[in-house]
Design a protein around this motif. Structure first.
Motif, PDB file in Angstrom:
ATOM      1  N   SER A 174       0.834  -1.200   0.000  1.00 22.15           N
ATOM      2  CA  SER A 174       0.000   0.000   0.000  1.00 22.15           C
ATOM      3  C   SER A 174       0.867   1.247   0.000  1.00 22.15           C
ATOM      4  O   SER A 174       2.034   1.209   0.396  1.00 22.15           O
ATOM      5  N   LEU A 175       0.283   2.353  -0.470  1.00 19.92           N
ATOM      6  CA  LEU A 175       1.017   3.615  -0.506  1.00 19.92           C
ATOM      7  C   LEU A 175       1.360   4.085   0.903  1.00 19.92           C
ATOM      8  O   LEU A 175       2.440   4.621   1.147  1.00 19.92           O
ATOM      9  N   LYS A 176       0.461   3.868   1.836  1.00 21.94           N
ATOM     10  CA  LYS A 176       0.662   4.341   3.208  1.00 21.94           C
ATOM     11  C   LYS A 176       1.588   3.430   4.004  1.00 21.94           C
ATOM     12  O   LYS A 176       2.521   3.902   4.663  1.00 21.94           O
ATOM     13  N   PHE A 209      -2.070  -5.510  -3.973  1.00 20.18           N
ATOM     14  CA  PHE A 209      -2.034  -4.046  -3.906  1.00 20.18           C
ATOM     15  C   PHE A 209      -3.270  -3.479  -3.219  1.00 20.18           C
ATOM     16  O   PHE A 209      -4.373  -4.004  -3.318  1.00 20.18           O
ATOM     17  N   ASP A 210      -3.023  -2.373  -2.507  1.00 23.75           N
ATOM     18  CA  ASP A 210      -4.046  -1.662  -1.733  1.00 23.75           C
ATOM     19  C   ASP A 210      -4.501  -2.461  -0.524  1.00 23.75           C
ATOM     20  O   ASP A 210      -5.632  -2.319  -0.067  1.00 23.75           O
ATOM     21  N   HIS A 211      -3.603  -3.293  -0.006  1.00 24.41           N
ATOM     22  CA  HIS A 211      -3.855  -4.028   1.231  1.00 24.41           C
ATOM     23  C   HIS A 211      -2.647  -3.866   2.152  1.00 24.41           C
ATOM     24  O   HIS A 211      -1.513  -3.748   1.684  1.00 24.41           O
ATOM     25  N   ALA A 212      -2.907  -3.872   3.448  1.00 27.19           N
ATOM     26  CA  ALA A 212      -1.820  -3.813   4.425  1.00 27.19           C
ATOM     27  C   ALA A 212      -2.061  -4.852   5.502  1.00 27.19           C
ATOM     28  O   ALA A 212      -3.202  -5.089   5.901  1.00 27.19           O
ATOM     29  N   SER A 215       2.670  -5.840   9.865  1.00 25.15           N
ATOM     30  CA  SER A 215       3.919  -5.104  10.050  1.00 25.15           C
ATOM     31  C   SER A 215       4.572  -4.743   8.721  1.00 25.15           C
ATOM     32  O   SER A 215       4.492  -5.502   7.751  1.00 25.15           O
ATOM     33  N   THR A 216       5.229  -3.594   8.695  1.00 24.95           N
ATOM     34  CA  THR A 216       5.892  -3.085   7.492  1.00 24.95           C
ATOM     35  C   THR A 216       7.365  -3.444   7.522  1.00 24.95           C
ATOM     36  O   THR A 216       8.032  -3.274   8.539  1.00 24.95           O
ATOM     37  N   TYR A 217       7.890  -3.945   6.400  1.00 27.93           N
ATOM     38  CA  TYR A 217       9.325  -4.240   6.349  1.00 27.93           C
ATOM     39  C   TYR A 217      10.094  -3.307   5.424  1.00 27.93           C
ATOM     40  O   TYR A 217      11.316  -3.240   5.492  1.00 27.93           O
ATOM     41  N   ALA A 218       9.406  -2.559   4.559  1.00 26.54           N
ATOM     42  CA  ALA A 218      10.094  -1.590   3.698  1.00 26.54           C
ATOM     43  C   ALA A 218       9.092  -0.558   3.191  1.00 26.54           C
ATOM     44  O   ALA A 218       7.920  -0.874   2.975  1.00 26.54           O
ATOM     45  N   ASP A 219       9.569   0.665   3.027  1.00 22.13           N
ATOM     46  CA  ASP A 219       8.745   1.697   2.415  1.00 22.13           C
ATOM     47  C   ASP A 219       8.693   1.461   0.916  1.00 22.13           C
ATOM     48  O   ASP A 219       9.661   0.971   0.314  1.00 22.13           O
ATOM     49  N   LEU A 220       7.587   1.804   0.288  1.00 18.69           N
ATOM     50  CA  LEU A 220       7.435   1.582  -1.148  1.00 18.69           C
ATOM     51  C   LEU A 220       8.494   2.332  -1.949  1.00 18.69           C
ATOM     52  O   LEU A 220       8.931   1.873  -3.009  1.00 18.69           O
ATOM     53  N   LYS A 221       8.938   3.478  -1.440  1.00 19.84           N
ATOM     54  CA  LYS A 221       9.952   4.274  -2.142  1.00 19.84           C
ATOM     55  C   LYS A 221      11.309   3.581  -2.210  1.00 19.84           C
ATOM     56  O   LYS A 221      12.156   3.937  -3.038  1.00 19.84           O
ATOM     57  N   GLU A 222      11.531   2.592  -1.338  1.00 16.36           N
ATOM     58  CA  GLU A 222      12.803   1.881  -1.322  1.00 16.36           C
ATOM     59  C   GLU A 222      12.933   0.878  -2.468  1.00 16.36           C
ATOM     60  O   GLU A 222      14.027   0.425  -2.782  1.00 16.36           O
ATOM     61  N   VAL A 223      11.820   0.528  -3.105  1.00 11.44           N
ATOM     62  CA  VAL A 223      11.823  -0.486  -4.149  1.00 11.44           C
ATOM     63  C   VAL A 223      12.379   0.091  -5.451  1.00 11.44           C
ATOM     64  O   VAL A 223      12.061   1.217  -5.835  1.00 11.44           O
TER      65      VAL A 223
END
Length: 251
Positions: A174-176, A209-212, A215-223
């Motif tokens: 997800s974007l968030k 996509f569009d699901h969370a 826990s988060t392991y990486a920000d989308l910007k890191e990809v």
């Protein structure tokens, strides 16, 4: 947001299997009345069962690895095949656990000199048969549901390894919330790999996509590269373009 919180409660119980209402109130920072309403929704759906003071996960609500493996099989096969095109001689690659990542090595030149780092049992079994592959395994606790090894027996082991390409899976995107996973122990490994890798690949079919999840392991910007298929929401296409993330769609 109510729907997202309910989904996160479901993912939390898939890991814990049982929880008191007080525990859930603390974990999600909401009132007991809110937790009662949220868990009632999941009880009515047949996902949870009410017990004294809390809830438990119904056994039949877990999706087996074997079932997930055949879901969107064609799309996942094409994603694995496209991912293999990015692997070059003498790469140091990490292959994540998951039904999308497990078949990448099927599509490489079987004589390719390569170092493979993984916690994925299926990748391990395949890699040991490749003459020119140096295999490094991560994790020391086996999780049958995902056919992967969890827990780092040495928390610094990944810090000492060079990973120039990491091929990662995600339970939700997800974007968030970025790249998310429902198992905290798996998340630790995924985060350590993502932080270390020079180039980060996300392999995710369009249903992710569009699901969370928990826990988060990486920000989308890191990809750096996203390999997917199907129809992605336009807001993600725009986001990838704005952040110079290469998108590879397979059909």
């Amino acid at each position: 947001m109510k729907i997202q919180r309910i989904h996160e409660i479901e993912e939390y119980l898939k890991i814990k299997e049982t929880a008191t209402l007080d525990e859930l109130c603390q974990a999600f920072n909401v009132s007991k009345n809110t937790i009662r309403r949220d868990t009632k929704y999941l009880i009515d759906k047949g996902i949870l069962e009410k017990v004294y003071g809390g809830v438990i996960l119904k056994n039949n609500s877990l999706v087996s690895f074997e079932h997930r493996e055949v879901t969107k099989l064609n799309e996942k096969t094409l994603i694995a095949k496209k991912s293999a095109e990015f692997i070059e001689p003498n790469d140091y690659i990490y292959i994540d656990s998951g039904t999308t990542t497990m078949n990448i090595l099927d599509y490489i030149d079987q004589t390719l000199p390569l170092t493979v780092i993984t916690n994925n049992l299926d990748v391990i079994n395949f890699a040991v048969e490749l003459e020119n592959v140096q295999l490094i395994t991560i994790g020391n606790k086996y999780k049958k549901e995902t056919r992967s090894f969890l827990e780092l027996n040495n928390s610094d082991i990944l810090k000492s390894l060079n990973v120039n390409k990491a091929f990662m899976a995600s339970t939700g995107v997800s974007l968030k919330s970025g790249l998310t996973n429902s198992d905290i122990l798996e998340t630790r490994i995924k985060k350590a790999v993502s932080d270390k890798a020079e180039t980060l690949f996300l392999l995710a079919d369009d249903s992710k996509f569009d699901h969370a999840t928990l826990s988060t392991y990486a920000d989308l910007k890191e990809v750096d590269h996203i390999i997917s298929g199907g129809e992605l929401p336009s807001k993600y296409i725009e986001y990838f373009s704005q952040n110079k993330i290469n998108l590879e769609l397979v059909y």
